[in-house]
Write a protein that holds these residues in place. Structure first.
Motif, PDB file in Angstrom:
ATOM      1  N   UNK A 105      36.485  39.245  49.541  1.00 42.19           N
ATOM      2  CA  UNK A 105      37.579  38.940  48.607  1.00 42.19           C
ATOM      3  C   UNK A 105      37.126  38.005  47.479  1.00 42.19           C
ATOM      4  N   UNK A 106      35.852  37.723  47.438  1.00 43.61           N
ATOM      5  CA  UNK A 106      35.273  36.913  46.361  1.00 43.61           C
ATOM      6  C   UNK A 106      36.005  35.586  46.193  1.00 43.61           C
ATOM      7  N   UNK A 107      36.345  34.957  47.294  1.00 44.67           N
ATOM      8  CA  UNK A 107      37.022  33.664  47.256  1.00 44.67           C
ATOM      9  C   UNK A 107      35.997  32.533  47.318  1.00 44.67           C
ATOM     10  N   UNK A 108      36.477  31.313  47.163  1.00 45.80           N
ATOM     11  CA  UNK A 108      35.600  30.143  47.147  1.00 45.80           C
ATOM     12  C   UNK A 108      35.042  29.902  48.552  1.00 45.80           C
ATOM     13  N   UNK A 109      33.721  29.892  48.686  1.00 46.78           N
ATOM     14  CA  UNK A 109      33.095  29.714  50.003  1.00 46.78           C
ATOM     15  C   UNK A 109      33.388  28.335  50.603  1.00 46.78           C
ATOM     16  N   UNK A 110      33.825  27.391  49.775  1.00 46.09           N
ATOM     17  CA  UNK A 110      34.201  26.078  50.298  1.00 46.09           C
ATOM     18  C   UNK A 110      35.382  26.184  51.268  1.00 46.09           C
ATOM     19  N   UNK A 111      36.171  27.240  51.107  1.00 40.90           N
ATOM     20  CA  UNK A 111      37.323  27.448  51.989  1.00 40.90           C
ATOM     21  C   UNK A 111      36.904  27.625  53.444  1.00 40.90           C
ATOM     22  N   UNK A 112      35.705  28.096  53.671  1.00 37.83           N
ATOM     23  CA  UNK A 112      35.249  28.350  55.040  1.00 37.83           C
ATOM     24  C   UNK A 112      35.236  27.063  55.845  1.00 37.83           C
ATOM     25  N   UNK A 147      40.780  32.492  54.478  1.00 36.81           N
ATOM     26  CA  UNK A 147      39.650  32.379  53.551  1.00 36.81           C
ATOM     27  C   UNK A 147      39.635  33.492  52.504  1.00 36.81           C
ATOM     28  N   UNK A 148      40.426  34.550  52.708  1.00 37.74           N
ATOM     29  CA  UNK A 148      40.548  35.548  51.637  1.00 37.74           C
ATOM     30  C   UNK A 148      41.263  34.951  50.438  1.00 37.74           C
ATOM     31  N   UNK A 149      42.185  34.009  50.713  1.00 34.17           N
ATOM     32  CA  UNK A 149      42.926  33.290  49.667  1.00 34.17           C
ATOM     33  C   UNK A 149      43.696  34.236  48.753  1.00 34.17           C
ATOM     34  N   UNK A 150      44.226  35.322  49.306  1.00 31.14           N
ATOM     35  CA  UNK A 150      44.963  36.291  48.500  1.00 31.14           C
ATOM     36  C   UNK A 150      46.358  35.773  48.152  1.00 31.14           C
TER      37      UNK A 150
END
Length: 319
Positions: A105-112, A147-150
């Motif tokens: 989903x090309x989200x910010x990896x910091x979310x992990x 983490x998809x942050x949709x």
């Protein structure tokens, strides 16, 4: 924004969804409540285009709909469904799953790392998921969607197999995501939790979405006045009808009696409290009709054998 326009899903003569039209706005948490087999999962699968409707369409921002494969790809960049535990790869770690979803989903990896910390997953997230308990797997599935942050997130029984502490942790994350402007649609049997956090709650009846406020006018308002009495004797109910003929009494299948008050005037509350105490009825509480009560009223028969669903009562309990 998410708009459902005249959605019908029919299998043979059976209309699982029947001409549903509904709009959900950004920053809303929507609850879906119904017995199994009444259309909750089908409805969410239509929103994801996993099930093609017999009639109608789903419209997203900028007028996008599932009219072609290219549009579906665009829509699924900002719409997600929480994965099922059966979707996990036992040979991969939890962290690898999270990285895979964040990358897709090309989200910010910091979310992990933020999500791992928020869900207290640090002590097991680097282990292979084949070693996880059911509760650990459920938390991972939730984390994968986070983490998809949709912009739009759909979850079917997100709280399954979780202890109260983890239910509360997940609920706080959902509230935070709602505050970020996301649309969150949750199908759940955990009614107390859903009632606490959802902005709107819908039941399913013959393929239709029914707002709880349509079943009981003002259900979502805090000023509904109800007395809940456990295991009220039949002779006490008879005396209640004689002394308070204007009060409505309903007895649910679990033995709970709901007495609906026309107002919250102190004199009425005092008189009714005295009535109960004089008859040695001490297990009662003032409050509002709960979602658990409403579910029982709507989908189950009361002790008189009258189906609340068949009667389709619309009761005004507002002051």
């Amino acid at each position: 924004m998410l708009e459902v326009q005249n959605i019908t899903v029919q299998f043979g003569a059976n209309k699982v969804l029947n001409d549903i039209s509904m709009t959900f706005e950004q920053g809303e948490m929507i609850g879906l409540v119904a017995p199994n087999g009444t259309g909750k999962s089908t409805f969410m699968n239509v929103l994801m285009n996993y099930v093609k409707p017999t009639k109608g369409k789903v419209v997203f921002k900028d007028g996008l709909s599932y009219s072609n494969k290219s549009n579906e790809v665009k829509i699924h960049q900002f719409v997600s469904m929480m994965p099922d535990q059966s979707d996990l790869y036992n040979h991969l770690s939890g962290r690898e799953h999270l990285k895979m979803f964040a990358t897709m989903w090309q989200s910010d990896l910091k979310l992990i790392d933020e999500t791992i910390e928020a869900l207290n997953m640090g002590h097991y997230v680097n282990k292979k998921t084949g070693t996880y308990s059911l509760g650990m797997r459920q938390r991972l599935c939730f984390a994968m969607q986070i983490v998809t942050n949709t912009e739009i997130m759909m979850m079917d029984e997100v709280m399954n197999g979780l202890d109260p502490n983890n239910v509360e942790i997940i609920s706080k994350i959902l509230v935070k995501k709602k505050a970020e402007g996301k649309i969150i649609i949750i199908a759940s049997h955990l009614l107390d939790n859903l009632e606490k956090y959802a902005d709107r709650i819908f039941l399913f009846n013959k393929g239709k979405l029914v707002n709880t406020n349509q079943v009981i006018e003002g259900f979502s308002q805090a000023h509904i006045k109800t007395i809940r009495v456990k295991n009220m004797e039949d002779h006490t109910k008879q005396q209640l009808h004689e002394l308070f003929p204007n009060l409505e009494l309903q007895t649910l299948t679990n033995g709970m009696s709901l007495i609906h008050l026309p107002s919250s005037e102190a004199s009425l509350l005092s008189s009714f409290t005295s009535f109960l105490v004089e008859r040695n009825v001490v297990d009662f509480a003032f409050g509002k009709v709960t979602l658990n009560d409403l579910y029982s009223m709507y989908y189950h028969e009361d002790r008189n054998g009258d189906s609340q669903l068949k009667k389709n009562n619309h009761i005004n309990y507002e002051e």
